[in-house]
Design an enzyme around this catalytic site. Structure first.
Site, PDB file in Angstrom:
ATOM      1  N   ASP A  70     -34.647 -42.450 -19.648  1.00 13.35           N
ATOM      2  CA  ASP A  70     -35.094 -43.804 -19.988  1.00 13.35           C
ATOM      3  C   ASP A  70     -34.155 -44.865 -19.428  1.00 13.35           C
ATOM      4  O   ASP A  70     -34.591 -45.816 -18.776  1.00 13.35           O
ATOM      5  CB  ASP A  70     -35.180 -43.976 -21.518  1.00 13.35           C
ATOM      6  CG  ASP A  70     -36.060 -42.924 -22.168  1.00 13.35           C
ATOM      7  OD1 ASP A  70     -36.815 -42.261 -21.434  1.00 13.35           O
ATOM      8  OD2 ASP A  70     -35.982 -42.764 -23.391  1.00 13.35           O
TER       9      ASP A  70
ATOM     10  N   LEU B  83     -42.452 -46.086 -24.963  1.00 15.18           N
ATOM     11  CA  LEU B  83     -42.295 -46.779 -23.676  1.00 15.18           C
ATOM     12  C   LEU B  83     -40.869 -47.315 -23.513  1.00 15.18           C
ATOM     13  O   LEU B  83     -40.617 -48.227 -22.735  1.00 15.18           O
ATOM     14  CB  LEU B  83     -43.320 -47.924 -23.571  1.00 15.18           C
ATOM     15  CG  LEU B  83     -44.793 -47.490 -23.733  1.00 15.18           C
ATOM     16  CD1 LEU B  83     -45.709 -48.714 -23.764  1.00 15.18           C
ATOM     17  CD2 LEU B  83     -45.221 -46.552 -22.612  1.00 15.18           C
TER      18      LEU B  83
ATOM     19  N   TYR C  36     -36.940 -34.307 -32.253  1.00 15.01           N
ATOM     20  CA  TYR C  36     -36.420 -34.427 -30.879  1.00 15.01           C
ATOM     21  C   TYR C  36     -35.115 -33.630 -30.753  1.00 15.01           C
ATOM     22  O   TYR C  36     -34.961 -32.801 -29.853  1.00 15.01           O
ATOM     23  CB  TYR C  36     -36.195 -35.905 -30.522  1.00 15.01           C
ATOM     24  CG  TYR C  36     -35.746 -36.085 -29.087  1.00 15.01           C
ATOM     25  CD1 TYR C  36     -36.666 -36.266 -28.063  1.00 15.01           C
ATOM     26  CD2 TYR C  36     -34.394 -36.025 -28.743  1.00 15.01           C
ATOM     27  CE1 TYR C  36     -36.265 -36.411 -26.738  1.00 15.01           C
ATOM     28  CE2 TYR C  36     -33.983 -36.165 -27.430  1.00 15.01           C
ATOM     29  CZ  TYR C  36     -34.917 -36.358 -26.440  1.00 15.01           C
ATOM     30  OH  TYR C  36     -34.512 -36.492 -25.130  1.00 15.01           O
TER      31      TYR C  36
ATOM     32  N   SER D 229     -36.175 -49.010 -26.839  1.00 11.85           N
ATOM     33  CA  SER D 229     -34.750 -48.940 -27.189  1.00 11.85           C
ATOM     34  C   SER D 229     -33.856 -48.912 -25.951  1.00 11.85           C
ATOM     35  O   SER D 229     -32.840 -49.610 -25.896  1.00 11.85           O
ATOM     36  CB  SER D 229     -34.466 -47.758 -28.117  1.00 11.85           C
ATOM     37  OG  SER D 229     -35.045 -46.593 -27.618  1.00 11.85           O
TER      38      SER D 229
HETATM   39  C1  GLA Z   1     -37.316 -39.562 -24.683  1.00  3.23           C
HETATM   40  C2  GLA Z   1     -35.835 -39.424 -24.315  1.00  3.23           C
HETATM   41  C3  GLA Z   1     -35.682 -39.025 -22.847  1.00  3.23           C
HETATM   42  C4  GLA Z   1     -36.538 -37.797 -22.511  1.00  3.23           C
HETATM   43  C5  GLA Z   1     -37.975 -37.978 -23.024  1.00  3.23           C
HETATM   44  C6  GLA Z   1     -38.795 -36.728 -22.868  1.00  3.23           C
HETATM   45  O1  GLA Z   1     -37.890 -40.627 -23.992  1.00  3.23           O
HETATM   46  O2  GLA Z   1     -35.142 -40.623 -24.535  1.00  3.23           O
HETATM   47  O3  GLA Z   1     -34.321 -38.781 -22.552  1.00  3.23           O
HETATM   48  O4  GLA Z   1     -35.960 -36.622 -23.032  1.00  3.23           O
HETATM   49  O5  GLA Z   1     -38.011 -38.354 -24.380  1.00  3.23           O
HETATM   50  O6  GLA Z   1     -38.974 -36.425 -21.521  1.00  3.23           O
END
Ligand code: GLA
Length: 388
Positions: free
Chosen positions: A171, A124, A221, A127
């Site tokens: 985010d 959520l 990721y 960070s």
């Molecule tokens: C994380 C990353 C975002 C995005 C999402 C996946 O939250 O910080 O930039 O890539 O994953 O949609």
């Protein structure tokens, strides 16, 4: 709440805080792993977030403390900063570092106290919330005059280069530009958004935190990021695109054979189809068609499970349970690999839904889930100009 935070600040720093800021967390309704591929997403800012209390000090140090973690850092004000081995500290410190590169004079020591109520590792954006609170605070306190978009970029660069996660802009953008009761139809290629009123009628947007925590510094990721770049490279042999999301699903099917590795082809397929789903979801939301919106959420989750492979059994189970009566749609939100799912639950079914998830999820996984409704809230702000 704020009174007790001020109390804590006084206890720790033996003086009053001068400034108070708040940055929310975010939930992404749909459009996952599209942001770093020039695509669309549909995030909202939520009422949970991070408070930041600050006062200036004459010790020429940034003191970074949090009420959520015992570990803290004291870092001398300097033209260059290095990562510390305290994980959470690297997020605000990364922002301080980038801020200092862009505004090379006039910073001085600060006592900073963070306090958050976003569950950590829940997907959520705790960070990004910490980063944006920091960026916003530095900008105000040192009167740097950066615009909101510059602060967003500063935080993204901090995360990419200082923390080392290749995350996109989703985010930090949502945490900054969020608006009460509004979803942001975010176009990550032009980096701009259209506000879409989020009218959910008889449905409630619920977060289901699987309590299977994950960290974004998780190498998976960055691995997905790299796979998308590789797939793009193959497609560019015959197509003049600069981002995967410039292709429609049909155009992609015609070019798919250029990608020799089926895993890479699946990653690209998810990204391109997900981008298309966001566009459909935005028009469904505008027409109050929550049935279609919900179906697109389920489709998004299936694609993240089958093609992008970032869901995992906990998130899959929550979505599977949600596929029963009274839920218009459900999906994971954020990066995946654990974290939270969201579900659009009919108000008449809320009690049953909660009961069902609590019992079935725990029975199978052994984790206690945490359920709460989402209140769609405003972006980062200073709560009072000055406290003293
Ligand atoms: C994380 C990353 C975002 C995005 C999402 C996946 O939250 O910080 O930039 O890539 O994953 O949609």
């Amino acid at each position: 709440m704020i009174d007790s935070l001020q109390e804590e600040f006084r206890r720790i720093y033996k003086g009053d805080p001068e400034y108070l800021f708040f940055a929310p967390g975010r939930v992404n309704l749909i459009g996952e792993h599209t942001d770093y591929n020039g695509g669309m997403a549909l995030p909202v800012a939520i009422s949970q977030g991070t408070w930041l209390l600050v006062s200036r000090n004459d010790k020429h140090k940034f003191v970074l403390r949090s009420l959520n973690v015992d570990d803290y850092a004291e870092v001398l004000v300097s033209p260059h900063y290095r990562r510390t081995n305290i994980d959470w500290v690297n997020y605000p410190l990364g922002v301080i570092s980038r801020f200092t590169q862009l505004k090379d004079d006039g910073t001085s020591g600060l006592n900073m106290l963070f306090s958050g109520n976003i569950p950590r590792g829940a997907g959520l954006s705790s960070s990004a919330s910490v980063e944006m609170a920091t960026a916003f605070a530095l900008n105000q306190i040192f009167e740097a005059g950066f615009g909101k978009m510059e602060l967003v970029r500063m935080a993204v660069e901090a995360e990419n280069d200082f923390v080392g996660v290749k995350s996109g802009i989703l985010d930090q953008y949502a945490v900054t530009f969020g608006e009460k009761n509004t979803a942001l139809a975010l176009d990550c290629s032009s980096v701009s958004h259209t506000p879409v009123p989020c009218k959910l009628g008889e449905y409630t947007l619920m977060v289901i935190n699987t309590n299977k925590t994950r960290s974004l510094t998780d190498t998976r990721y960055n691995e997905r990021f790299a796979q998308c770049r590789q797939a793009l490279g193959y497609l560019q042999q015959e197509s003049p695109i600069s981002e995967l999301c410039e292709l429609s699903p049909e155009q992609f099917e015609n070019l798919r054979q250029l990608i020799p590795d089926p895993v890479l082809a699946r990653r690209a397929q998810h990204v391109i189809e997900e981008n298309d789903r966001v566009k459909q979801a935005v028009s469904a939301l505008k027409k109050d068609d929550l049935e279609l919106f919900g179906q697109l959420m389920f489709d998004s989750h299936a694609s993240l499970r089958e093609l992008y492979e970032v869901t995992g059994r906990e998130l899959d189970l929550v979505v599977e349970i949600s596929q029963r009566k009274g839920v218009a749609g459900a999906r994971m939100t954020g990066a995946g690999f654990g974290g939270s799912a969201i579900a659009l639950v009919h108000q008449a079914e809320l009690k049953n839904f909660r009961k069902l998830v609590m019992s079935e999820y725990k029975k199978v996984t052994g984790y206690e889930p945490q359920l709460f409704p989402v209140k769609i809230a405003d972006g980062v702000k200073q709560l009072t100009r000055q406290l003293r």
